[in-house]
Design an enzyme around this catalytic site. Structure first.
Site, PDB file in Angstrom:
ATOM      1  N   GLU A 175       0.798  -1.233   0.000  1.00 53.13           N
ATOM      2  CA  GLU A 175       0.000   0.000   0.000  1.00 53.13           C
ATOM      3  C   GLU A 175       0.831   1.284   0.000  1.00 53.13           C
ATOM      4  O   GLU A 175       0.869   2.001   1.006  1.00 53.13           O
ATOM      5  CB  GLU A 175      -0.948   0.019   1.211  1.00 53.13           C
ATOM      6  CG  GLU A 175      -1.971  -1.086   1.197  1.00 53.13           C
ATOM      7  CD  GLU A 175      -3.066  -0.907   2.259  1.00 53.13           C
ATOM      8  OE1 GLU A 175      -2.989   0.070   3.025  1.00 53.13           O
ATOM      9  OE2 GLU A 175      -3.988  -1.729   2.299  1.00 53.13           O
ATOM     10  N   GLU A 365      -5.209  -8.600   0.808  1.00 55.75           N
ATOM     11  CA  GLU A 365      -5.742  -8.328   2.147  1.00 55.75           C
ATOM     12  C   GLU A 365      -7.228  -8.033   2.053  1.00 55.75           C
ATOM     13  O   GLU A 365      -7.655  -7.287   1.160  1.00 55.75           O
ATOM     14  CB  GLU A 365      -5.103  -7.085   2.795  1.00 55.75           C
ATOM     15  CG  GLU A 365      -3.765  -7.294   3.417  1.00 55.75           C
ATOM     16  CD  GLU A 365      -3.264  -6.042   4.154  1.00 55.75           C
ATOM     17  OE1 GLU A 365      -4.091  -5.250   4.680  1.00 55.75           O
ATOM     18  OE2 GLU A 365      -2.041  -5.860   4.187  1.00 55.75           O
TER      19      GLU A 365
HETATM   20  C1  NOJ Z   1      -3.648  -2.468   5.511  1.00 56.44           C
HETATM   21  C2  NOJ Z   1      -2.267  -2.736   6.033  1.00 56.44           C
HETATM   22  O1  NOJ Z   1      -1.493  -3.333   5.037  1.00 56.44           O
HETATM   23  C3  NOJ Z   1      -2.239  -3.586   7.289  1.00 56.44           C
HETATM   24  O2  NOJ Z   1      -0.962  -3.495   7.827  1.00 56.44           O
HETATM   25  C4  NOJ Z   1      -3.317  -3.129   8.242  1.00 56.44           C
HETATM   26  O3  NOJ Z   1      -3.250  -3.781   9.471  1.00 56.44           O
HETATM   27  C5  NOJ Z   1      -4.666  -3.365   7.586  1.00 56.44           C
HETATM   28  N1  NOJ Z   1      -4.745  -2.555   6.395  1.00 56.44           N
HETATM   29  C6  NOJ Z   1      -5.854  -3.021   8.470  1.00 56.44           C
HETATM   30  O4  NOJ Z   1      -5.853  -1.662   8.719  1.00 56.44           O
END
Ligand code: NOJ
Length: 453
Positions: A175, A365
């Protein structure tokens, strides 16, 4: 809301044989052992030193103790039925000061994790950068310094050399919009910097490093499967008024298009009505690197959590837009206050696919935090199960319509350090008692086990 099939019960088999099912974690959020066996400090160690930056004054020192408990934790991944495991490498564990001497202990740690995965039949996916920059590099400007492209290249080369013959699946950045906006524009994440003078160079260097990292892995790792991840949200205009539509367009450019378009070879988004982009173009022109922003990724990692409704607001600098909170619209939300909307997930997947040039999508994710309560050793997290069911329907719907989606990673294996939110939001399929480190599989974990059977 899903428009059709929403109550149809699906199974993992509906996704076909060539579909990978995994869970994802990240080093800083799980490992702990922050200054053990030669590891250098990271921006998150520094950022968490000041109690006010992170809710509850939480630290990363122990986190979920994955550094010592990885064997048991990987057994859990296996027990829940997953066959793929995504984790990140801590740059400062490998190169304590970011560039110089290699820390052998660090190299060995990830060898042990990888070997254990292989022994258990879990396919490892490595994320090279999941937000924990070595502090030494931040002292020299971090992502705002163009030298970071060189520093990152060295780190990538060291990892490729060490693990390239065992690991074939590589994710370059996690991200980039997340860490550049929160860390270098809004000051909410480490290193806590603010303003366009930090944000713009950070964007450009992250976009460059992303493509460069891809090229290095391609050169050094035989038969590598290379991707990078983007956070994506459907942006919904508050009304059909011209100003609201324009505001939604600006936020869409920032949140969805800023990094994927240069990666796909389209350069940074162009839009005459958004002044911010001119500044970014100017920066890019100074370095004349447009073509180097492009890399032919084998897959795009899509990370989806929520949609955002946007309204025009002339008081907000740069974007002149504000979010209309889902709670004010009485919509269902997670413990993070994020709107639950699986139809938005479906639309987001379709949008990324319709760009053209994306060969394969992996959902790297997706998941949700809820106020889990442990009662007599049981965590009945029915809301999380419902969340997964709805979101998997969305993935399946897009897949059936021809999108080449090849995998899904649930976020996350166990409750862990949720950045500036500390340990309070619990995203895991496994509950972690932070005092005792006791792991308890939540009902959602059992649900996954049955789903994947
Ligand atoms: C995106 C991130 O990559 C991760 O580290 C985070 O815990 C999750 N979103 C949830 O916010």
């Amino acid at each position: 809301m899903m428009t059709d099939n929403s109550n149809h019960i699906i199974t993992a088999k509906d996704f076909g044989k060539n579909f990978s099912w995994g869970v994802a974690i990240a080093a800083a959020q799980n490992e702990g052992a922050t200054n053990i066996n030669g590891k250098g400090k990271t921006i998150w160690d520094t950022f968490s030193r000041s109690g006010s930056n992170i809710k509850g004054g939480a630290k990363l020192t122990t986190a979920c103790d994955f550094y010592y408990r990885y064997k048991d934790d990987l057994l859990l991944v296996k027990a829940l039925g997953f066959s793929v495991f995504r984790f990140s490498i801590s740059w400062a564990r490998i190169l304590p000061d970011g560039t110089g001497k290699i820390n052998k202990e660090g190299i060995l740690f990830y060898h042990r994790v990888i070997d254990e995965c292989i022994k258990l039949g879990l396919t490892p996916y490595i994320t090279l950068y999941h937000w924990d920059l070595p502090q030494e590099l931040e002292n020299r400007g971090g992502w705002t310094n163009y030298l970071i492209i060189k520093w990152f290249s060295r780190f990538v080369s060291v990892c490729a050399e060490a693990y390239g013959n065992k690991v074939k699946h590589w994710i370059i950045l996690n991200e980039p919009f997340g860490f550049t906006s929160l860390g270098y524009m809004l000051g909410k994440h480490a290193p806590g910097k603010k303003g366009l003078s930090n944000f713009i160079p950070a964007i450009h260097h992250a976009a460059m490093a992303q493509a460069e990292g891809g090229r290095i892995i391609r050169r050094m790792v035989e038969a590598a499967h290379i991707g990078t991840t983007f956070s994506c949200s459907q942006i919904i205009p508050y009304s059909d008024r011209k100003e609201d539509l324009a505001a939604a367009n600006r936020i869409d450019i920032l949140m969805n298009r800023l990094f994927i378009e240069p990666a796909l070879g389209k350069g940074y988004p162009v839009d005459d009505s958004f002044k911010f982009l001119e500044k970014l173009q100017l920066h890019n022109k100074t370095w004349k690197y447009t073509e180097r922003l492009h890399f032919d990724f084998d897959f795009i990692g899509l990370q989806y959590y929520f949609p955002v409704m946007v309204k025009h607001n002339s008081y907000v600098p740069i974007v002149q837009a504000t979010q209309v909170k889902p709670t004010s619209r009485k919509l269902p939300v997670t413990a993070m206050g994020w709107e639950i909307n699986a139809d938005s997930f479906y639309r987001t997947i379709k949008k990324i696919w319709l760009y053209g040039g994306v060969k394969e999508i992996i959902i790297t994710e997706n998941g949700a935090a809820f106020k889990d309560e442990i009662k007599h050793g049981v965590i009945d997290d029915a809301e999380r199960i419902a969340y997964f069911k709805q979101h998997l329907q969305a993935v399946l719907k897009a897949k059936k319509e021809g999108v080449n989606i090849r995998g899904y990673f649930a976020w996350t294996l166990m409750d862990n350090f949720e950045w500036s939110e500390g340990y309070h939001p619990r995203f895991g399929l496994v509950h972690v008692d932070l005092k005792t480190q006791l792991r308890t599989i939540k009902n959602s974990g059992y649900w996954w086990r049955d789903f994947l059977q």
